[in-house]
Design an enzyme around this catalytic site. Structure first.
Site, PDB file in Angstrom:
ATOM      1  N   ASN A 168      54.451  42.396  98.901  1.00  0.00           N
ATOM      2  CA  ASN A 168      54.890  43.702  98.407  1.00  0.00           C
ATOM      3  C   ASN A 168      56.241  44.050  99.005  1.00  0.00           C
ATOM      4  O   ASN A 168      56.542  43.700 100.143  1.00  0.00           O
ATOM      5  CB  ASN A 168      53.896  44.810  98.762  1.00  0.00           C
ATOM      6  N   TYR A 172      60.503  52.409 102.182  1.00  0.00           N
ATOM      7  CA  TYR A 172      59.855  53.450 102.980  1.00  0.00           C
ATOM      8  C   TYR A 172      60.786  53.756 104.148  1.00  0.00           C
ATOM      9  O   TYR A 172      61.116  52.855 104.924  1.00  0.00           O
ATOM     10  CB  TYR A 172      58.516  52.965 103.543  1.00  0.00           C
ATOM     11  N   ARG A 173      61.164  54.994 104.288  1.00  0.00           N
ATOM     12  CA  ARG A 173      62.138  55.344 105.326  1.00  0.00           C
ATOM     13  C   ARG A 173      61.619  54.996 106.723  1.00  0.00           C
ATOM     14  O   ARG A 173      60.407  54.979 106.956  1.00  0.00           O
ATOM     15  CB  ARG A 173      62.453  56.832 105.245  1.00  0.00           C
ATOM     16  N   TRP A 186      55.239  54.589 105.196  1.00  0.00           N
ATOM     17  CA  TRP A 186      54.631  54.271 103.898  1.00  0.00           C
ATOM     18  C   TRP A 186      53.570  55.311 103.658  1.00  0.00           C
ATOM     19  O   TRP A 186      52.656  55.495 104.458  1.00  0.00           O
ATOM     20  CB  TRP A 186      54.121  52.835 103.820  1.00  0.00           C
ATOM     21  N   GLU A 234      57.597  42.631  93.713  1.00  0.00           N
ATOM     22  CA  GLU A 234      58.821  43.303  93.273  1.00  0.00           C
ATOM     23  C   GLU A 234      59.987  42.320  93.180  1.00  0.00           C
ATOM     24  O   GLU A 234      60.874  42.493  92.342  1.00  0.00           O
ATOM     25  CB  GLU A 234      59.183  44.444  94.231  1.00  0.00           C
ATOM     26  N   ASP A 283      64.077  65.873 102.803  1.00  0.00           N
ATOM     27  CA  ASP A 283      63.592  64.942 101.778  1.00  0.00           C
ATOM     28  C   ASP A 283      64.121  65.251 100.386  1.00  0.00           C
ATOM     29  O   ASP A 283      64.852  66.216 100.180  1.00  0.00           O
ATOM     30  CB  ASP A 283      62.055  64.947 101.797  1.00  0.00           C
TER      31      ASP A 283
END
Ligand SMILES: Cc1cc2nc3c(=O)[nH]c(=O)nc-3n(C[C@H](O)[C@H](O)[C@H](O)COP(=O)(O)O)c2cc1C
Ligand SMILES: [Mn+2]
Length: 491
Positions: A168, A172-173, A186, A234, A283
């Site tokens: 995967n 994710y920051r 995540w 991905e 955000d």
């Protein structure tokens, strides 16, 4: 030909007048955000900060922050071409004769380009640092004043499903805690989090390998945000979009592979027993996402290219760069959505709805309750599950025209009858939900109501001028002495 790497795309942007180099010293703490925010709002270029304060590594930002740059990245004139290409594959039928088979060959050959290709080495190994590395050498941004620290905002976080071995990749920051540790944000419904949970169930005191790639060719970078099904790689999807495989090299200190063309690689692990406070972080809702408990990433090795470039992005009050990314992904995946639900005509997510707050869907309604069936479908479809407000309209409403949607949807509803509330998973970033990750959603059935749905009154036609009158007026227009620009009929 796909872009070989981030640098080739930078050159392309520069040639197209879509990149500005900034030679003045600028602080990655807040200043880069303030400059980028202004430039994105003005629909300005990508920015390469060549002298970020406190680091020797330049910062690339706003790389995909416009429709034009997104099209350059995808190498199309319009993003819908990508959707059409996907439709071409989904429409593949068994060939009827020799000619059909011959016509199919190029498509089959193209299929081969999907799969990532293992290579022995690549530019991301030009420098290998097993000991002498520090995250503090990177020009990582502190984006907004109340952020808990510096955050890596565009990492491609690579994990493997411990049960199936499938890869995967997710963006994710990562909050920088110190020279060798970061947060791993995540969210609970994301695939990385699922890998973490499965690994923890098998061995609560163990670790899960994690590798992070920063900066690659633009499509590989984009692939990290694709909301595709679990266990679909991905990087494979990136290969399809690029029409050339993503080349992968093995990590030095863990059992994962990373894009060979990446600028910077962080290898390491997440300890399955460790959680730490992460956030707050300004955000893409335009508000701070508040503190929460998330896993911790430990870096064991850094590899990078000679003279690496640090790719990042900011999120904040919409629209920002992520709007262009999310919008492209929406258009790319629409044909897949339509394959499963052919009644869907079009879908829109206005920037102000920040993706999860508002989705407008038009459908070709065929049976009573059809709008509500589509609501259930969307609330169970991958990350569309997060949709807080879902508006379903008839096929003849142009969902891309928000004025038309507001007008027609509001005319079509009897609120008590047509609004439906359900409970379900919520985006972690939704600060209004009664609990983190769980809350209510609203579906608005703004389609015409049918007799078979219990509606007994006549439904009026929409007002439209007839064609003969329009033609007669067109013919007399120039003799009326009216201002230019008013000559266009409404429809
Ligand atoms: C700039 C940017 C930052 C993001 N940050 C996060 C994040 O911190 N946590 C998260 O769960 N998703 C984040 N996302 C969204 C995920 O990348 C997206 O949901 C992706 O599909 C997740 O991959 P997965 O489906 O393989 O889990 C971010 C997206 C963008 C564009
Ligand atoms: Mn995934």
């Amino acid at each position: 030909m796909a872009y070989k790497d981030l640098r080739e795309f930078i050159s392309k942007l520069e040639k197209e007048g879509e990149l500005r180099r900034i030679t003045a010293e600028v602080d990655p703490v807040l200043e880069i955000t303030e400059i980028t925010d202004r430039v994105t709002r003005a629909e300005g270029p990508a920015l390469l900060f060549e002298r970020p304060k406190g680091a020797q590594i330049p910062v690339l930002i706003n790389m995909l922050g416009s429709e034009r740059r997104m099209n350059l990245a995808l190498e199309v004139a319009h993003v819908d071409e990508v959707g059409a290409r996907i439709r071409g594959f989904l429409d593949l039928q068994s060939p009827q004769g020799l000619l059909d088979k011959i016509k199919m060959l190029p498509k089959l050959a193209e299929l081969g380009s999907f799969f990532p290709k293992a290579v022995k080495s690549g530019p991301c190994k030009e420098v290998i640092r097993r000991e002498d590395f520090s995250l503090h050498h990177l020009p990582i941004l502190k984006c907004w004043p109340q952020d808990a620290g510096r955050f890596i905002t565009w990492p491609l976080v690579i994990t493997r499903n411990p049960e199936t071995g499938k890869r995967n990749v997710g963006v994710y920051r990562m909050q920088v805690y110190d020279a060798k540790t970061t947060g791993m944000h995540w969210q609970t419904q994301k695939h990385g989090a699922e890998h973490f949970r499965r690994a923890r169930a098998a061995n609560p005191k163990g670790r899960i390998s994690v590798a992070v790639a920063i900066g690659s060719d633009p499509i590989t970078c984009l692939s990290g945000i694709l909301p595709i099904p679990p266990d679909l790689d991905e990087f494979m999807f990136a290969g399809f979009l690029r029409r050339e495989p993503v080349e992968l090299v093995p990590c030095e200190t863990c059992d994962l592979e990373v894009p060979a063309n990446a600028e910077i690689i962080l290898e390491g692990y997440v300890d399955l027993a460790e959680m730490r406070t992460e956030g707050p972080f300004g955000d893409h809702t335009g508000f701070y996402s508040l503190e929460g408990e998330f896993p911790v990433f430990h870096v064991t090795c850094v590899t990078h290219r000679n003279n690496p470039i640090y790719l990042t992005t900011i999120v904040g009050p919409p629209p920002q760069e992520d709007f262009f990314m999310g919008h492209a992904v929406e258009r790319i995946l629409l044909p897949v959505m339509k394959l499963q639900y052919p009644e869907i005509v079009d879908v829109a997510m206005p920037a102000e709805g920040i993706f999860h707050n508002l989705m407008i869907v038009s459908i070709r309604k065929s049976y009573p309750g059809h709008a509500r069936k589509i609501m259930s479908a969307i609330w169970s479809l991958g990350q569309a599950m997060f949709t807080k407000v879902l508006v379903v309209v008839d096929h003849d409403v142009n969902v891309q025209n928000f004025r038309e949607v507001v007008w027609k949807a509001l005319c079509a509803i009897d609120p008590e009858r047509d609004v439906q509330f359900v409970m379900g998973p919520m985006d972690t970033l939704d600060h209004s939900a009664r609990m983190q990750d769980f809350g209510s959603k609203m579906g608005i059935d703004a389609t015409r109501k049918w007799e078979s749905e219990g509606f007994r009154r006549p439904w009026p036609d929409e007002i439209v001028m007839n064609e003969e009158t329009k033609k007669r007026v067109d013919a007399m227009w120039s003799s009326l002495g009216l201002p230019r620009g008013a000559e266009k009929p409404s429809k």
